[in-house]
Motif scaffolding. Structure first.
Motif, PDB file in Angstrom:
ATOM      1  N   ASN A   1       0.799  -1.227   0.000  1.00  0.00           N
ATOM      2  CA  ASN A   1       0.000   0.000   0.000  1.00  0.00           C
ATOM      3  C   ASN A   1       0.834   1.281   0.000  1.00  0.00           C
ATOM      4  O   ASN A   1       0.361   2.328   0.420  1.00  0.00           O
ATOM      5  CB  ASN A   1      -0.996   0.014   1.166  1.00  0.00           C
ATOM      6  CG  ASN A   1      -2.092  -0.985   0.954  1.00  0.00           C
ATOM      7  OD1 ASN A   1      -2.563  -1.186  -0.160  1.00  0.00           O
ATOM      8  ND2 ASN A   1      -2.503  -1.647   2.017  1.00  0.00           N
ATOM      9  N   ALA A   2       2.053   1.209  -0.483  1.00  0.00           N
ATOM     10  CA  ALA A   2       2.863   2.417  -0.623  1.00  0.00           C
ATOM     11  C   ALA A   2       2.315   3.222  -1.795  1.00  0.00           C
ATOM     12  O   ALA A   2       1.857   2.676  -2.791  1.00  0.00           O
ATOM     13  CB  ALA A   2       4.322   2.052  -0.879  1.00  0.00           C
ATOM     14  N   VAL A   3       2.359   4.535  -1.667  1.00  0.00           N
ATOM     15  CA  VAL A   3       1.876   5.417  -2.723  1.00  0.00           C
ATOM     16  C   VAL A   3       3.064   5.836  -3.591  1.00  0.00           C
ATOM     17  O   VAL A   3       4.040   6.396  -3.089  1.00  0.00           O
ATOM     18  CB  VAL A   3       1.168   6.665  -2.139  1.00  0.00           C
ATOM     19  CG1 VAL A   3       0.742   7.614  -3.247  1.00  0.00           C
ATOM     20  CG2 VAL A   3      -0.018   6.244  -1.290  1.00  0.00           C
ATOM     21  N   VAL A   4       2.976   5.539  -4.876  1.00  0.00           N
ATOM     22  CA  VAL A   4       4.011   5.911  -5.837  1.00  0.00           C
ATOM     23  C   VAL A   4       3.487   7.105  -6.617  1.00  0.00           C
ATOM     24  O   VAL A   4       2.382   7.061  -7.161  1.00  0.00           O
ATOM     25  CB  VAL A   4       4.326   4.735  -6.791  1.00  0.00           C
ATOM     26  CG1 VAL A   4       5.386   5.137  -7.801  1.00  0.00           C
ATOM     27  CG2 VAL A   4       4.740   3.502  -6.009  1.00  0.00           C
ATOM     28  N   GLU A   5       4.258   8.195  -6.647  1.00  0.00           N
ATOM     29  CA  GLU A   5       3.811   9.424  -7.308  1.00  0.00           C
ATOM     30  C   GLU A   5       4.885   9.945  -8.253  1.00  0.00           C
ATOM     31  O   GLU A   5       6.076   9.785  -8.001  1.00  0.00           O
ATOM     32  CB  GLU A   5       3.503  10.506  -6.268  1.00  0.00           C
ATOM     33  CG  GLU A   5       2.373  10.118  -5.327  1.00  0.00           C
ATOM     34  CD  GLU A   5       2.228  11.085  -4.177  1.00  0.00           C
ATOM     35  OE1 GLU A   5       1.228  11.813  -4.147  1.00  0.00           O
ATOM     36  OE2 GLU A   5       3.118  11.113  -3.307  1.00  0.00           O
ATOM     37  N   VAL A   6       4.432  10.571  -9.322  1.00  0.00           N
ATOM     38  CA  VAL A   6       5.329  11.248 -10.256  1.00  0.00           C
ATOM     39  C   VAL A   6       5.039  12.740 -10.169  1.00  0.00           C
ATOM     40  O   VAL A   6       3.900  13.174 -10.351  1.00  0.00           O
ATOM     41  CB  VAL A   6       5.125  10.762 -11.707  1.00  0.00           C
ATOM     42  CG1 VAL A   6       6.012  11.557 -12.665  1.00  0.00           C
ATOM     43  CG2 VAL A   6       5.397   9.275 -11.812  1.00  0.00           C
TER      44      VAL A   6
ATOM     45  N   ILE B   1      10.211  10.833  -9.051  1.00  0.00           N
ATOM     46  CA  ILE B   1       9.330   9.751  -8.625  1.00  0.00           C
ATOM     47  C   ILE B   1       9.545   9.535  -7.135  1.00  0.00           C
ATOM     48  O   ILE B   1      10.687   9.414  -6.682  1.00  0.00           O
ATOM     49  CB  ILE B   1       9.600   8.450  -9.402  1.00  0.00           C
ATOM     50  CG1 ILE B   1       9.349   8.674 -10.894  1.00  0.00           C
ATOM     51  CG2 ILE B   1       8.740   7.306  -8.861  1.00  0.00           C
ATOM     52  CD1 ILE B   1       9.726   7.495 -11.761  1.00  0.00           C
ATOM     53  N   THR B   2       8.450   9.507  -6.381  1.00  0.00           N
ATOM     54  CA  THR B   2       8.523   9.286  -4.942  1.00  0.00           C
ATOM     55  C   THR B   2       7.724   8.049  -4.551  1.00  0.00           C
ATOM     56  O   THR B   2       6.803   7.650  -5.252  1.00  0.00           O
ATOM     57  CB  THR B   2       7.968  10.486  -4.151  1.00  0.00           C
ATOM     58  OG1 THR B   2       6.566  10.622  -4.421  1.00  0.00           O
ATOM     59  CG2 THR B   2       8.687  11.774  -4.493  1.00  0.00           C
ATOM     60  N   VAL B   3       8.089   7.473  -3.416  1.00  0.00           N
ATOM     61  CA  VAL B   3       7.340   6.378  -2.804  1.00  0.00           C
ATOM     62  C   VAL B   3       7.100   6.771  -1.360  1.00  0.00           C
ATOM     63  O   VAL B   3       8.039   7.121  -0.643  1.00  0.00           O
ATOM     64  CB  VAL B   3       8.107   5.044  -2.875  1.00  0.00           C
ATOM     65  CG1 VAL B   3       7.351   3.948  -2.137  1.00  0.00           C
ATOM     66  CG2 VAL B   3       8.354   4.637  -4.309  1.00  0.00           C
ATOM     67  N   THR B   4       5.813   6.746  -0.950  1.00  0.00           N
ATOM     68  CA  THR B   4       5.451   7.103   0.421  1.00  0.00           C
ATOM     69  C   THR B   4       4.924   5.865   1.130  1.00  0.00           C
ATOM     70  O   THR B   4       3.993   5.217   0.651  1.00  0.00           O
ATOM     71  CB  THR B   4       4.387   8.213   0.444  1.00  0.00           C
ATOM     72  OG1 THR B   4       4.908   9.344  -0.269  1.00  0.00           O
ATOM     73  CG2 THR B   4       4.053   8.631   1.867  1.00  0.00           C
ATOM     74  N   SER B   5       5.518   5.552   2.277  1.00  0.00           N
ATOM     75  CA  SER B   5       5.086   4.391   3.052  1.00  0.00           C
ATOM     76  C   SER B   5       3.792   4.724   3.785  1.00  0.00           C
ATOM     77  O   SER B   5       3.387   5.889   3.889  1.00  0.00           O
ATOM     78  CB  SER B   5       6.165   4.005   4.068  1.00  0.00           C
ATOM     79  OG  SER B   5       6.209   4.946   5.130  1.00  0.00           O
ATOM     80  N   VAL B   6       3.160   3.698   4.325  1.00  0.00           N
ATOM     81  CA  VAL B   6       1.921   3.905   5.089  1.00  0.00           C
ATOM     82  C   VAL B   6       2.184   4.722   6.341  1.00  0.00           C
ATOM     83  O   VAL B   6       1.248   5.240   6.949  1.00  0.00           O
ATOM     84  CB  VAL B   6       1.249   2.564   5.451  1.00  0.00           C
ATOM     85  CG1 VAL B   6       0.778   1.845   4.198  1.00  0.00           C
ATOM     86  CG2 VAL B   6       2.175   1.681   6.266  1.00  0.00           C
ATOM     87  N   HIS B   7       3.440   4.875   6.720  1.00  0.00           N
ATOM     88  CA  HIS B   7       3.809   5.658   7.907  1.00  0.00           C
ATOM     89  C   HIS B   7       4.059   7.128   7.578  1.00  0.00           C
ATOM     90  O   HIS B   7       4.392   7.912   8.464  1.00  0.00           O
ATOM     91  CB  HIS B   7       5.044   5.053   8.566  1.00  0.00           C
ATOM     92  CG  HIS B   7       4.855   3.600   8.912  1.00  0.00           C
ATOM     93  ND1 HIS B   7       4.004   3.167   9.901  1.00  0.00           N
ATOM     94  CD2 HIS B   7       5.383   2.490   8.359  1.00  0.00           C
ATOM     95  CE1 HIS B   7       4.021   1.852   9.960  1.00  0.00           C
ATOM     96  NE2 HIS B   7       4.844   1.410   9.020  1.00  0.00           N
ATOM     97  N   GLY B   8       3.926   7.504   6.303  1.00  0.00           N
ATOM     98  CA  GLY B   8       4.068   8.905   5.915  1.00  0.00           C
ATOM     99  C   GLY B   8       5.466   9.328   5.533  1.00  0.00           C
ATOM    100  O   GLY B   8       5.700  10.498   5.232  1.00  0.00           O
TER     101      GLY B   8
END
Length: 100
Positions: A52-57, A68-75
């Protein structure tokens, strides 16, 4: 395992390890603010990766830079790739001869 999945898994592992493990990680709000102020980048797309990590461009149409970033469920957000010459595309899948 596909290369993209391996990269996402590695990026998530770095994020979960915390900022001391990777200097490219920080709380999400700080990363987004930095990308906007320093590079003029805004979010162009997003999706869910492993765990459930959020991958954003993020990208700037003006300068062509992208991140490109990856955000963990912990923020915790990690910058996993960046570059230049960003272009927005809307490609269409080719028509399969069997579908006609």
């Amino acid at each position: 395992m596909k290369l993209y999945a391996k990269m996402t898994t590695a990026a998530i592992a770095v994020c979960l390890a915390g900022p001391s493990a990777a200097s490219n990680c920080a709380p999400r709000e700080m990363v987004i603010e930095n990308l906007a102020k320093k590079y003029g980048e805004s979010r162009q797309s997003m999706g869910l990766g492993a765990n459930n990590a959020v991958v954003e461009v993020f990208a700037s149409e003006e300068t062509g830079t992208w991140t490109i970033t990856v955000t963990s469920v912990h923020g915790m957000t990690c910058m996993v790739a960046s570059g230049q010459a960003f272009e927005e595309l809307a490609e269409v899948l080719p028509v399969d001869d069997n579908d006609a």
